[in-house]
Design an enzyme around this catalytic site. Structure first.
Site, short mmCIF file in Angstrom:
data_model
loop_
_atom_site.label_atom_id
_atom_site.label_comp_id
_atom_site.label_asym_id
_atom_site.label_seq_id
_atom_site.Cartn_x
_atom_site.Cartn_y
_atom_site.Cartn_z
N ASP A 192 0.86 -1.19 0.00
CA ASP A 192 0.00 0.00 0.00
C ASP A 192 0.89 1.23 0.00
OD1 ASP A 192 0.05 1.00 3.10
OD2 ASP A 192 -0.04 -1.19 3.03
N ASP B 211 -9.55 3.82 6.04
CA ASP B 211 -8.49 3.69 7.04
C ASP B 211 -8.96 4.32 8.35
OD1 ASP B 211 -6.19 3.97 8.60
OD2 ASP B 211 -4.89 4.44 6.91
N GLU C 130 -7.84 4.60 12.06
CA GLU C 130 -6.73 4.39 13.00
C GLU C 130 -6.55 5.62 13.86
OE1 GLU C 130 -2.62 4.87 11.37
OE2 GLU C 130 -3.60 4.37 9.47
#
Length: 288
Positions: A88, A177, A179
């Site tokens: 990624d 994402d 996080e």
């Protein structure tokens, strides 16, 4: 993988108590303690993620908050025979030599497209189109900033800027994402209920636009802390789990298995090092 078609609408489990403000002396001592670097590869568990410069043209990237202050990296991990290796990348990798990445073993790639509702990866075209041109299965991901704007708004921004899912047999469903906040408090100042509703808003909007539920990138630590261990997403949303270590470890609450494992930020490929949980036939079915 078989997924049901129900929407993410249930309320999460909460019940965490708010802590009282710390006294100035205790706060100072605690601040000193948490500035120590975490063990390499461990999710941050007791402190806020190190802050990025909001003017950074590269923005945050998948796994930023696992690396910790100073950009510490982890050692490459040995993979089992036959594992499907992937990667990624974000704007921090710049233009990627995709021919070399393919020669070095990459079979799939996730490329950062957007962040919040105002950031686009300047290298997205070269990275996204270049990975496809080299024969990799590819997909896009969005770095969520839940405290900035609603989930639906960020999902639409993502789809409108490269995060869509065409049923072409070579495109991974888009990923969100989730996080540690790279710009402030770990859970973006949101309680587990509010965070879960934000993720459901993003997920359901993405599905309405593309026909697929998005992949969720997260760590067990962040998910269990910031959503209260909400299990309601596991039946629909494939898991891309971040865990830097020789074993994958416990998964976030709700998931019995993962789809992608980001196991290191250091290896033969640019960016994050990923492994698909299956063989090439399963990867083909997943993108189809």
């Amino acid at each position: 993988m078989v997924r049901s078609d129900r929407s993410n609408t249930r309320s999460p489990r909460s019940g965490r108590r708010r802590r009282r403000p710390l006294g100035p002396v205790l706060a100072a001592l605690l601040a000193t303690a948490v500035c120590a670097a975490p063990a390499i590869g461990e999710p941050l568990s007791t402190r806020s993620a190190p802050r990025l410069d909001p003017r950074d043209p590269g923005g945050a990237w998948a796994g930023y908050s696992i690396e910790g202050a100073g950009g510490a990296s982890t050692a490459p991990r040995a993979l089992p025979a036959g594992a499907l290796r992937g990667m990624d990348v974000s704007g921090h990798q710049g233009d990627v030599d995709w021919g070399k990445a393919r020669a070095d073993g990459a079979q799939f790639a996730y490329v950062k497209a957007t962040e919040g509702t105002g950031f686009r990866n300047d290298h997205f075209g070269q990275q996204y189109n270049g990975s496809a041109g080299a024969g990799l299965v590819h997909g896009a991901y969005h770095f969520a900033l839940p405290d900035r704007s609603p989930g639906a708004q960020q999902a639409n921004f993502f789809v409108d800027n490269g995060g869509g899912w065409p049923a072409d047999g070579r495109t991974l469903p888009g990923a969100v994402d989730m996080e540690h906040n790279p710009y402030g408090e770990v859970c973006y100042g949101m309680d587990p209920g509010a965070m879960s509703r934000w993720i459901a808003d993003f997920s359901n909007t993405y599905r309405a636009r593309t026909g697929r539920f998005p992949v969720i990138y997260t760590t067990a630590n962040w998910w269990n802390r910031c959503t209260g261990g909400n299990p309601d997403f596991a039946p629909n949303n494939p898991l891309w789990v971040a865990r830097y270590g020789p074993q994958i470890g416990p998964l976030p609450a709700g998931w019995a298995y993962h789809t992608v494992w980001q196991n290191s930020n250091n290896g033969p490929l640019p960016g994050g090092q990923d492994v698909f949980n299956g063989d090439i036939a399963q990867l083909t079915r997943f993108v189809s």
